[in-house]
Design an enzyme around this catalytic site. Structure first.
Site, short mmCIF file in Angstrom:
data_model
loop_
_atom_site.label_atom_id
_atom_site.label_comp_id
_atom_site.label_asym_id
_atom_site.label_seq_id
_atom_site.Cartn_x
_atom_site.Cartn_y
_atom_site.Cartn_z
N ASP A 82 9.93 -1.68 -1.13
CA ASP A 82 9.94 -0.25 -0.80
C ASP A 82 10.42 -0.05 0.63
OD1 ASP A 82 8.75 2.59 -1.56
OD2 ASP A 82 8.21 2.18 0.53
N TYR A 92 13.38 4.13 7.95
CA TYR A 92 12.77 2.90 8.47
C TYR A 92 13.78 2.07 9.27
CZ TYR A 92 9.09 3.78 4.91
OH TYR A 92 8.12 4.32 4.11
N LYS A 137 14.43 5.85 0.24
CA LYS A 137 14.06 7.27 0.29
C LYS A 137 15.04 8.06 1.15
CE LYS A 137 9.32 5.55 0.44
NZ LYS A 137 9.39 4.40 1.39
N HIS A 154 11.79 11.78 0.49
CA HIS A 154 10.71 11.21 1.31
C HIS A 154 9.57 12.21 1.55
CE1 HIS A 154 10.21 7.78 4.45
NE2 HIS A 154 9.03 8.24 4.09
N LEU A 209 -3.75 0.01 2.00
CA LEU A 209 -4.84 -0.68 2.71
C LEU A 209 -5.38 0.19 3.86
CD1 LEU A 209 -3.18 -4.23 2.93
CD2 LEU A 209 -4.94 -3.47 1.31
N LYS A 227 1.95 -3.63 2.97
CA LYS A 227 2.89 -4.18 3.95
C LYS A 227 2.20 -5.21 4.83
CE LYS A 227 4.08 -3.80 8.48
NZ LYS A 227 3.35 -3.49 9.72
N SER A 228 2.91 -6.26 5.14
CA SER A 228 2.47 -7.22 6.16
C SER A 228 3.71 -7.98 6.61
CB SER A 228 1.44 -8.20 5.59
OG SER A 228 1.12 -9.16 6.57
N VAL A 229 3.68 -8.48 7.84
CA VAL A 229 4.76 -9.38 8.25
C VAL A 229 4.22 -10.79 8.43
CG1 VAL A 229 6.29 -7.67 9.31
CG2 VAL A 229 4.46 -8.68 10.68
N ARG A 239 -0.73 -13.36 4.81
CA ARG A 239 -1.20 -12.09 4.24
C ARG A 239 -0.26 -11.59 3.14
NH1 ARG A 239 -2.93 -8.67 9.61
NH2 ARG A 239 -5.04 -9.52 9.83
N ASN A 290 -1.85 -10.84 -0.46
CA ASN A 290 -1.83 -9.50 -1.06
C ASN A 290 -1.27 -9.48 -2.48
OD1 ASN A 290 -2.94 -8.57 1.32
ND2 ASN A 290 -1.03 -7.68 2.12
P1 NAD Z 1 -0.82 -0.64 4.53
O1 NAD Z 1 -1.98 0.17 4.07
O2 NAD Z 1 -0.02 -1.45 3.59
O3 NAD Z 1 -1.38 -1.56 5.72
C1 NAD Z 1 -0.52 -2.46 6.39
C2 NAD Z 1 -1.28 -3.08 7.55
O4 NAD Z 1 -2.49 -3.65 7.09
C3 NAD Z 1 -0.50 -4.26 8.16
O5 NAD Z 1 0.35 -3.80 9.16
C4 NAD Z 1 -1.61 -5.14 8.68
O6 NAD Z 1 -2.03 -4.69 9.95
C5 NAD Z 1 -2.72 -4.90 7.70
N1 NAD Z 1 -2.81 -5.89 6.62
C6 NAD Z 1 -1.92 -6.11 5.61
N2 NAD Z 1 -2.35 -7.07 4.79
C7 NAD Z 1 -3.53 -7.48 5.29
C8 NAD Z 1 -4.46 -8.48 4.89
N3 NAD Z 1 -4.26 -9.20 3.79
N4 NAD Z 1 -5.58 -8.65 5.63
C9 NAD Z 1 -5.80 -7.89 6.74
N5 NAD Z 1 -4.96 -6.94 7.17
C10 NAD Z 1 -3.83 -6.74 6.45
O7 NAD Z 1 0.08 0.37 5.39
P2 NAD Z 1 1.55 0.92 5.43
O8 NAD Z 1 2.52 -0.05 5.92
O9 NAD Z 1 1.42 2.22 6.14
O10 NAD Z 1 1.89 1.29 3.91
C11 NAD Z 1 2.51 0.40 3.02
C12 NAD Z 1 3.90 0.87 2.67
O11 NAD Z 1 3.88 2.19 2.15
C13 NAD Z 1 4.83 0.99 3.88
O12 NAD Z 1 5.28 -0.25 4.35
C14 NAD Z 1 5.93 1.85 3.29
O13 NAD Z 1 6.77 1.07 2.47
C15 NAD Z 1 5.11 2.82 2.46
N6 NAD Z 1 4.84 4.09 3.19
C16 NAD Z 1 5.41 5.23 2.74
C17 NAD Z 1 5.20 6.43 3.38
C18 NAD Z 1 5.81 7.68 2.82
O14 NAD Z 1 5.79 8.71 3.49
N7 NAD Z 1 6.35 7.65 1.64
C19 NAD Z 1 4.40 6.49 4.53
C20 NAD Z 1 3.82 5.31 4.98
C21 NAD Z 1 4.04 4.12 4.31
#
Ligand code: NAD
Length: 278
Positions: free
Chosen positions: A47, A52, A77, A110, A192, A233-235, A239, A243
């Protein structure tokens, strides 16, 4: 490695993996490595979004992965400043070129940006892209039921997906019910809760200990059992792998009830009814 993720069947019959990999806030040069790690771990849905700034890195990882294109479900998007029929067609071409792809799996508006009042025309361009076979499914993001109702009244293809902010602190019951009535799949962004306080909530930590899992895995499992699509998401490679390891355990009714009780209707992101940023 083949995918361990079961599909959700969208309203036009297209299959979308129920769990994918999100790349918001991942810089373009890091996205290539992160997406490569995700594909290696078994993710088959990615995604991204034009805003981005990492469609190129994402596309490079897909090309280099050795995974056949048709086995990867790619979502991007359309950004707010590109609303309108002709601008949308141009923005789609630009995204596809950056991704290095000749078709897309899912294209989302979006945000509705109601003050612009162009999401109906924008969606009509999506319908053309869909009819031309350039995208397999079309949908929206951050659309409230009122915006969806208008699209359904004024256009012909019911959106396949509405990607909305959704996590235990913002459970979106009304939106999920509306989606279910209309045959729209609900996709959770920030599943998350962006990782911060949510993963330390005592009820979630307790359920994690009970199952010998991590809090992140428990929250993802809650989403999967609700039937929503998730894109954590994670880098961090460990993790990223953690996930996706969520298909070999289940939460029981007591666990689900304890997580349902955490709803606070609390957003981390903007309110879609008033978010009009260019
Ligand atoms: P998320 O809820 O996926 O949280 C990501 C964060 O959680 C990471 O940066 C890390 O700090 C932590 N994390 C991830 N895995 C973990 C683990 N196993 N243990 C502990 N901590 C962990 O947040 P996000 O990135 O905001 O949302 C996911 C995806 O949703 C985005 O990457 C994007 O693709 C999408 N998104 C879309 C919109 C939209 O407007 N459509 C807005 C925000 C995000």
């Amino acid at each position: 490695m083949s995918s361990k993720v079961p599909p959700i069947i969208l309203n036009n019959g297209v299959e979308m993996p129920q769990l994918g990999f999100g790349v918001w806030q991942v810089p373009d040069d890091e996205a290539e490595q992160a997406v490569a790690t995700a594909l290696e771990a078994g993710y088959r849905s990615i995604d991204t979004a034009a805003i981005y700034g990492n469609e190129e890195g994402t596309g490079k990882a897909i090309a280099a992965s050795g995974v056949p294109r048709e086995e990867i479900f790619v979502t991007t998007k359309l950004w707010n400043s590109e609303h309108g029929y002709d601008a949308t067609l141009r923005a789609f071409d630009a995204s596809l070129e950056k991704l290095g792809l000749d078709y897309l799996d899912l294209y989302l508006i979006h945000w509705p940006t109601p003050a612009r009042d162009k999401y109906v025309d924008t969606y009509k361009a999506f319908e053309k892209l869909h009819a031309d076979g350039r995208v397999r499914a079309i949908g929206v993001s951050n659309f409230e039921p009122e915006h969806l109702r208008r699209l359904i009244d004024e256009t012909s293809v019911i959106p396949a997906v509405d990607q909305i902010e959704l996590h235990p602190h913002l459970q979106q019951r009304a939106a999920r019910e509306f989606h279910a009535e209309q045959g729209i799949a609900t996709e959770a962004w920030s599943p998350l809760g962006q990782g911060k306080g949510l993963l330390e909530v005592p009820a979630i930590v307790a359920i994690a200990q009970k199952h010998g899992r991590t809090p992140a895995q428990v929250v993802l499992r809650w989403h999967l059992q609700l039937g929503t699509i998730v894109i954590p998401k994670s880098v961090t490679p460990s993790r990223i792998r953690e996930n996706i390891e969520v298909f070999d355990f289940s939460l029981d009714t007591e666990d689900l009830a304890a997580i349902s009780a955490l709803n606070e209707d609390r957003r981390l992101g903007p309110d879609p009814s008033s978010f009009n940023m260019a």
